[in-house]
Design a protein around this motif. Structure first.
Motif, PDB file in Angstrom:
ATOM      1  N   ASN A 145      53.638  47.774   6.257  1.00  0.00           N
ATOM      2  CA  ASN A 145      54.263  46.460   6.033  1.00  0.00           C
ATOM      3  C   ASN A 145      55.239  46.046   7.130  1.00  0.00           C
ATOM      4  O   ASN A 145      55.969  45.070   6.970  1.00  0.00           O
ATOM      5  CB  ASN A 145      54.961  46.425   4.680  1.00  0.00           C
ATOM      6  CG  ASN A 145      56.131  47.409   4.594  1.00  0.00           C
ATOM      7  OD1 ASN A 145      56.288  48.284   5.449  1.00  0.00           O
ATOM      8  ND2 ASN A 145      56.932  47.272   3.547  1.00  0.00           N
ATOM      9  N   LYS A 146      55.272  46.782   8.242  1.00  0.00           N
ATOM     10  CA  LYS A 146      56.128  46.368   9.348  1.00  0.00           C
ATOM     11  C   LYS A 146      55.450  45.257  10.137  1.00  0.00           C
ATOM     12  O   LYS A 146      54.242  45.296  10.370  1.00  0.00           O
ATOM     13  CB  LYS A 146      56.417  47.563  10.270  1.00  0.00           C
ATOM     14  CG  LYS A 146      57.379  48.581   9.666  1.00  0.00           C
ATOM     15  CD  LYS A 146      57.792  49.611  10.706  1.00  0.00           C
ATOM     16  CE  LYS A 146      58.876  50.538  10.167  1.00  0.00           C
ATOM     17  NZ  LYS A 146      59.311  51.509  11.197  1.00  0.00           N
ATOM     18  N   GLY A 147      56.230  44.293  10.584  1.00  0.00           N
ATOM     19  CA  GLY A 147      55.661  43.177  11.320  1.00  0.00           C
ATOM     20  C   GLY A 147      55.256  42.043  10.397  1.00  0.00           C
ATOM     21  O   GLY A 147      55.264  42.170   9.164  1.00  0.00           O
ATOM     22  N   TYR A 151      50.494  39.102  12.303  1.00  0.00           N
ATOM     23  CA  TYR A 151      50.313  40.159  13.294  1.00  0.00           C
ATOM     24  C   TYR A 151      49.507  41.316  12.701  1.00  0.00           C
ATOM     25  O   TYR A 151      48.587  41.842  13.338  1.00  0.00           O
ATOM     26  CB  TYR A 151      51.662  40.675  13.787  1.00  0.00           C
ATOM     27  CG  TYR A 151      51.514  41.749  14.844  1.00  0.00           C
ATOM     28  CD1 TYR A 151      51.273  41.414  16.172  1.00  0.00           C
ATOM     29  CD2 TYR A 151      51.565  43.098  14.503  1.00  0.00           C
ATOM     30  CE1 TYR A 151      51.093  42.392  17.132  1.00  0.00           C
ATOM     31  CE2 TYR A 151      51.386  44.083  15.456  1.00  0.00           C
ATOM     32  CZ  TYR A 151      51.158  43.724  16.772  1.00  0.00           C
ATOM     33  OH  TYR A 151      50.966  44.703  17.720  1.00  0.00           O
ATOM     34  N   ASN A 152      49.857  41.711  11.481  1.00  0.00           N
ATOM     35  CA  ASN A 152      49.163  42.829  10.846  1.00  0.00           C
ATOM     36  C   ASN A 152      47.704  42.509  10.552  1.00  0.00           C
ATOM     37  O   ASN A 152      46.837  43.376  10.656  1.00  0.00           O
ATOM     38  CB  ASN A 152      49.893  43.248   9.570  1.00  0.00           C
ATOM     39  CG  ASN A 152      51.188  43.989   9.868  1.00  0.00           C
ATOM     40  OD1 ASN A 152      51.315  44.612  10.915  1.00  0.00           O
ATOM     41  ND2 ASN A 152      52.145  43.913   8.968  1.00  0.00           N
ATOM     42  N   ASP A 153      47.430  41.267  10.198  1.00  0.00           N
ATOM     43  CA  ASP A 153      46.036  40.867   9.990  1.00  0.00           C
ATOM     44  C   ASP A 153      45.243  41.028  11.289  1.00  0.00           C
ATOM     45  O   ASP A 153      44.131  41.561  11.295  1.00  0.00           O
ATOM     46  CB  ASP A 153      45.958  39.407   9.519  1.00  0.00           C
ATOM     47  CG  ASP A 153      46.359  39.234   8.069  1.00  0.00           C
ATOM     48  OD1 ASP A 153      46.424  40.250   7.338  1.00  0.00           O
ATOM     49  OD2 ASP A 153      46.617  38.087   7.656  1.00  0.00           O
ATOM     50  N   GLY A 154      45.836  40.568  12.381  1.00  0.00           N
ATOM     51  CA  GLY A 154      45.158  40.680  13.672  1.00  0.00           C
ATOM     52  C   GLY A 154      44.964  42.114  14.105  1.00  0.00           C
ATOM     53  O   GLY A 154      43.896  42.489  14.615  1.00  0.00           O
ATOM     54  N   LEU A 155      45.998  42.947  13.919  1.00  0.00           N
ATOM     55  CA  LEU A 155      45.913  44.355  14.300  1.00  0.00           C
ATOM     56  C   LEU A 155      44.844  45.071  13.481  1.00  0.00           C
ATOM     57  O   LEU A 155      44.044  45.848  14.032  1.00  0.00           O
ATOM     58  CB  LEU A 155      47.272  45.039  14.112  1.00  0.00           C
ATOM     59  CG  LEU A 155      47.325  46.539  14.413  1.00  0.00           C
ATOM     60  CD1 LEU A 155      46.934  46.829  15.854  1.00  0.00           C
ATOM     61  CD2 LEU A 155      48.718  47.093  14.097  1.00  0.00           C
TER      62      LEU A 155
END
Length: 225
Positions: A145-147, A151-155
Motif C-alpha cells: 500500500n505504499k505509493g 502508481y501501484n496499478d502501473g507497477l
C-alpha cells in the motif's frame, strides 16, 4: 458494500454446501461449486471476499462429472509444480490452481525487471506449463500500500507484463495468458509490517481449463453439457 438478494443467496448457498462437505477433496468441492452457478458464483464470491483468485477460478468452473475430471488433471499438475518449483506457493482451488511468487523472488523493490533467481523459477514453471497446454493462465500483479493507487496499478501491470513476456520468450503462447494489474487492492498479508508489505508485493498465476480441456472433459464424462 451493497449486494443483491441473488448475490446473498449464492454466498449462503455456497457456504452451506462447503460446510457440509468438509470431508471432500478440493476436486470434489470444485465439482459442486461448478454446478451451483459457475461464473455467477465466481463473480459474487470474488467481489464479496476480495479474493480475485477464488472468483476467477470458480467462474471458470464446469462442475459435475466433467469438473471432477478436470480437477484430477489439476491435482496432477499442482503436485508437479510443488515438486519442481520450490519458490512457488501452490494451492488447489476448485477446478483450478493458484500459484504465488513473492516479489523478493521475482523483482527488486519498486522494480519490474526480473531477477536472475526469478528466471530460474520461471524456467522450472515453463517446463510444466508446456506439459499441460490445455490451460489458461491469468497473471496477476500485486503491490503493497505504499505509493499512490495510480502508481501501484502501473507497477503491478508492468510486473505482470514482464512475467508474461518472459514466458512468451520461453515458448508459452500469448493466447494462453492474461496479465492483470491488481495494484494494492487485494492484500493477502498485513500492510502494517514490513514483512507483510514484502509478501504483498507478489505475482500470482491462476491456472484454469481452456475450452478444449472443458470440451474433452464433457465428452469423457458423457454429460452432454
Amino acid at each position: 458494500m451493497r449486494m443483491t438478494s441473488k448475490a446473498v443467496y449464492y454466498i449462503l448457498a455456497l457456504s452451506i454446501v462447503l460446510a457440509a462437505c468438509k470431508g471432500m477433496t478440493k476436486t470434489q468441492k470444485g465439482a459442486i461449486i461448478g454446478t451451483t452457478g459457475g461464473a455467477a458464483v465466481g463473480a459474487v464470491i470474488g467481489r464479496a471476499s476480495g479474493n480475485t483468485a477464488l472468483g476467477t477460478i470458480i467462474g471458470a468452473a464446469v462442475g459435475g462429472t466433467a469438473g471432477v475430471l478436470i480437477g484430477k488433471k489439476m491435482d496432477k499438475q499442482a503436485e508437479e509444480i510443488k515438486k519442481d518449483v520450490p519458490n512457488a506457493k501452490v494451492e488447489r482451488v476448485g477446478e483450478g490452481i493458484e500459484i504465488e511468487f513473492e516479489s523478493k523472488v521475482l523483482f527488486d523493490y519498486d522494480q519490474a525487471g526480473l531477477k536472475s533467481e526469478a528466471k530460474t523459477s520461471l524456467n522450472e514453471f515453463v517446463s510444466i506449463l508446456k506439459k499441460y497446454p490445455d490451460t489458461n493462465i491469468e497473471i496477476q500483479g500485486h503491490t503493497d500500500n505504499k505509493g499512490s493507487d495510480a502508481y501501484n496499478d502501473g507497477l503491478s501491470q508492468r510486473r505482470a507484463n514482464s512475467v508474461m513476456m518472459y514466458l512468451i520468450d520461453r515458448g508459452i503462447p500469448n493466447s494462453r495468458m492474461n496479465p492483470r494489474a491488481m495494484g494494492e487492492n487485494h492484500p493477502k498479508y498485513s500492510n502494517d509490517t514490513e514483512e507483510g508489505r514484502a509478501q504483498n508485493r507478489r505475482v500470482e498465476f491462476l491456472i484454469t481449463a481452456n475450452e478444449k480441456m472443458k470440451s474433452d472433459a464433457k465428452k469423457e464424462a458423457g454429460s452432454g453439457q
